[in-house]
Each structure stands twice: as C-alpha cells, then as structure tokens.
Design a protein around this motif. Structure first.
Motif, short mmCIF file in Angstrom:
data_model
loop_
_atom_site.label_atom_id
_atom_site.label_comp_id
_atom_site.label_asym_id
_atom_site.label_seq_id
_atom_site.Cartn_x
_atom_site.Cartn_y
_atom_site.Cartn_z
N PRO A 1 -0.59 4.80 0.08
CA PRO A 1 -1.74 5.70 0.01
C PRO A 1 -1.46 7.15 0.29
CG PRO A 1 -1.71 4.59 2.11
CD PRO A 1 -0.51 4.10 1.34
N ALA B 1 0.83 -1.20 0.00
CA ALA B 1 0.00 0.00 0.00
C ALA B 1 0.87 1.25 0.00
CB ALA B 1 -0.93 0.00 1.22
N ALA C 1 -8.08 10.01 3.46
CA ALA C 1 -7.77 9.12 4.58
C ALA C 1 -8.64 9.44 5.79
CB ALA C 1 -6.29 9.25 4.96
N ASP D 1 -3.71 1.21 6.67
CA ASP D 1 -3.22 1.35 5.29
C ASP D 1 -3.22 2.80 4.85
OD1 ASP D 1 -2.90 -1.38 5.12
OD2 ASP D 1 -4.76 -1.73 4.00
N TYR D 2 -4.20 3.56 5.30
CA TYR D 2 -4.36 4.92 4.82
C TYR D 2 -3.57 5.97 5.62
CZ TYR D 2 -7.80 4.63 1.07
OH TYR D 2 -8.41 4.41 -0.13
N PRO E 1 -6.57 1.73 -0.62
CA PRO E 1 -5.56 2.67 -1.13
C PRO E 1 -4.91 2.14 -2.39
CG PRO E 1 -4.71 1.49 0.76
CD PRO E 1 -6.17 1.16 0.67
N GLN E 2 -4.26 3.02 -3.12
CA GLN E 2 -3.50 2.59 -4.29
C GLN E 2 -2.40 1.64 -3.84
OE1 GLN E 2 -2.06 6.12 -6.17
NE2 GLN E 2 -4.07 6.77 -6.89
#
Length: 421
Positions: free
Chosen positions: A6, A4, A16, A133-134, A195-196
């Motif tokens: 993000p 991740a 986020a 993750d964010y 997330p990306q």
C-alpha cells in the motif's frame, strides 16, 4: 498468496492516515454503542422491570459472546476483505443498536445484547489489521494509538446515554446512534477500501493460507505469540480491576461523594489514558528508527513507571497523590494499547494478524471478567481494595518479565516459516 503493497517504504500515503481517521469514528461508535446502556440503568429498569442480576447479565452476555467470537471474527478479516468486514460489522451492529430501541421485554433486550456482541466482535481485529496493512514501520504505533484514542473517546462518551435517557426516553439514544451508524456504514462503503495487493501464486500447498483450525495451530506454535497471549491476559486483569474498582476505592478510602469519586476515576483517568496512547505510539515510532525492539520496550518501560505509581496510590492517605499516581498509571499503561498490534505484526505471519488479535481479545474478555469477579469475591472476604491494587502492581512487574522475552523481527519470522514448511 495476497501481499499488501500500500505504500512506499519511507512514508505512508495520505489515504493511509485518512483510513485511521475514518476508523477512529467507527471505533468511537463501537464503544459508545456498547457502553451507554450502563449509564441509563434507572431509565431502563423503570421501563422494563428487571432484577439487578438481570441488568448485570445484559453486559455479561455481551462480553461473553464478544470474547468467544473474537478469534472467528479475526479469521474472517484475514480470509476476506478487511474493509468489507468492517463495513458489514458497523452496519449490523448499528441495526442492532436501533433494534434495541424497540425492545419491550427483558428477553428481547438480552437478545439484542447478544447480537451486539456477535457484530461488534468483527470490528477491532479487522480495523487494527487494516491499519497495519496501510502503514509502514515508522508510523504503525502512532496510527494504532490514534485509532485506540478514538475508541477511548467513545468509551468516555458513555454518559451521553444516561443524559439522553433523562431528557427523552431510554430508547432515544439507541435510535439516534443506530441511525447514525447505518448512514456512516453507507458512506464507508463508498470510501473505505483495502490496500492494493499483488497476487503471488503459492509455490506449494503449505504456502496457502490455512483454515481456521490451521491458523490457530500455527499461531500457537510460535513461542513469542504465546508470551504475547500471557502478557495481554495479565495486563487485561490489571486494567479491568483498576477500572472496575477505582470509583469505589476513591469513594471509600477518601470519603468522597459518588459524583466526585466518579469524576476522579473517569474524567481525570481517561484524559490521561488518551494522552498516553498517543504518546506511546509517537515514542515507539521515533525510537524504532534506532532500535527495532522499541515497540516492545516502550510498553515495558511504561509498566516500570506505572507499577510503582499504583503501589504508591494504594498506600497514600493524600487524595491529590492518589489521583496523580493513578493518572500516571493510566498514561503509561496505555503505551501497550498503542503497540500491541504492531508487536503482533513483528511476530506472526501477516496472513494471520487479525486472527492473532482476535485470540488476544478473547483472552482479554475471559480473564478480565474473571478478574472483576475475583475482586468481588475478595471484597466479600473483607480484603481491602488497596491490597488488590498492590497485587495489580506486582502483576505489572510480571508483565515486564514476559515482555522481556518476546522476540521480534526477521529471526522470529524465519522460525515461523520453518515451522509452517
């Protein structure tokens, strides 16, 4: 391997925080849907005759199923899209909430509670892992604390079920909140996303994410994670015992009415808890800029304040002192709730965060239920509640020692990588 990416390293993106806000409402619904059945007992029993044991079984079955399936639910969130797991979980438990309103027999009601346990088990591990993750290191604890505040708010709204049951019917609340959850799940399907990620080809078979058994095996070979399980289990016993028996303690020890005992043990208590989870997240994030162990130390110092507070509350004959001390405990005890997932993010592989939290959730449900049961056994043996609270204070000090030995940071991650390879 999926990694991740993000946010910039210095601050999280606006989205986020939007994720935290969206999940706050989901967390609120999660606990409201599960709690409101306990506040409408008279209305349910009048419509569907059942014994006290059967009514208690409705909550027990939910807790058992929820706890046992939490590790599997966490693994699903690690292996698949966290946002999709959250959305499907919300949709299914909202459908089950609506389905509960259609029950006409005890067996049907019991089945819906078991289904509720299955669907709701998937939410918390996925939600907390998605927040990790964010959010970068400097906002992980506050973001977690805000989300857990939403959970606590939903918990405190459980009374709405009883109110709606008295003014309409026992199944009215299940129809309303089930329908709302279905609509909100559809809205999240359009707005909530993972997330990306960057796709990195595994260099060897050892670098690929492990299966369910392999993931659990790798987690259980990490010493700090084993300590985290021990810590979470002990602090869960304390939390469940206090929440379950505090109304009775206020009523009996201070000769209060049931309504006043309920006010002091819920209204005051949960207000302090909500404040504490936000304060604990804020303090940990700020302190972590200078001290990498801040997310461990903030809960540790919170317990050092909370343990004497409970001990004093269990030994005083002054109501205001007892209320203040239990509020102080509630304030500092929830420092743990804001920081537990951020602590896990520093001691376990990122690929297994949700699984790791799912295992903690399972232990929390098991030992929490045992703690409540043990409290009942001790009550039958004429052991005073004040003595149980003093034992709880001692257990909090044991938790301080356990926290002291949890190791975080790059060194622990390197050890884990060496074990895996």
């Amino acid at each position: 391997m999926r990694i991740a990416k993000p946010f910039p390293e210095d601050k999280p993106a606006l989205y986020a925080w939007l994720v935290v806000g969206m999940l706050c409402l989901v967390g609120c619904l999660n606990y409201l849907d599960r709690m409101m059945i306990t506040t409408m007992r008279s209305s349910i029993v009048a419509a569907i005759p059942m014994s006290e044991t059967q009514f208690g079984l409705l909550t027990s079955v939910f807790l058992w199923v929820y706890g046992l399936l939490s590790p599997v639910a966490g693994f699903l969130a690690d292996r698949f899209s966290r946002s999709r797991v959250i959305i499907v979980s919300l949709l299914v438990w909202s459908l089950v909430t609506w389905l509960t309103s259609q029950a006409v027999t005890f067996e049907q009601l019991l089945a819906t509670r078991a289904l509720m346990g299955i669907s709701e088990a998937c939410y918390i591990p996925a939600a907390l892992a998605l927040i990790m993750d964010y959010h970068p290191e400097k906002t992980k604890s506050l973001a977690t604390g805000i989300h857990m505040g939403g959970v606590m708010f939903g918990q405190s709204l459980g009374f709405i079920g009883g109110w709606l049951a008295e003014n309409h019917s026992w199944n009215f609340a299940f129809k309303v909140f089930g329908g709302f959850g279905i609509v909100y799940a559809m809205l999240l399907a359009l707005t909530l996303r993972d997330p990306q990620i960057a796709i990195q080809k595994p260099e060897s078979s050892e670098d690929r994410p492990a299966g369910f058994a392999g993931a659990i095996g790798r987690l259980l070979r990490t010493q700090s994670y084993l300590l985290a399980i021990l810590y979470w289990g002990l602090i869960s016993i304390v939390g469940w015992v206090v929440v379950a028996w505090l109304p009775t303690y206020f009523k009996e020890h201070f000769a209060l009415s049931q309504s006043m005992a309920g006010l002091y043990s819920t209204g005051y208590f949960h207000t302090a808890s909500l404040t504490g989870v936000l304060l604990g997240g804020f303090l940990a994030d700020r302190w972590s800029r200078q001290n990498p162990r801040a997310r461990v130390l903030v809960p540790l110092y919170g317990l050092l304040i909370g343990a004497p507070a409970i001990f004093l509350a269990s030994n005083t004959a002054v109501l205001s002192v007892a209320i203040g001390c239990f509020m102080l405990y509630a304030l500092t005890r929830t420092f743990t709730d804001a920081n537990m997932m951020p602590i896990l993010s520093m001691i376990v592989d990122a690929r297994y965060r949700a699984t790791a939290y799912g295992i903690l959730n399972m232990f929390s449900c098991i030992v929490g239920g045992l703690g409540i049961y043990a409290g009942g056994v001790l009550r039958d043996a004429d052991v005073p509640l004040s003595a149980m609270f003093r034992v709880a204070a001692a257990m909090m000090l044991v938790c301080v020692v356990v926290l002291r030995y949890i190791r975080t940071g790059p060194v622990e991650n390197q050890v884990l990588n060496q074990i895996e390879k």
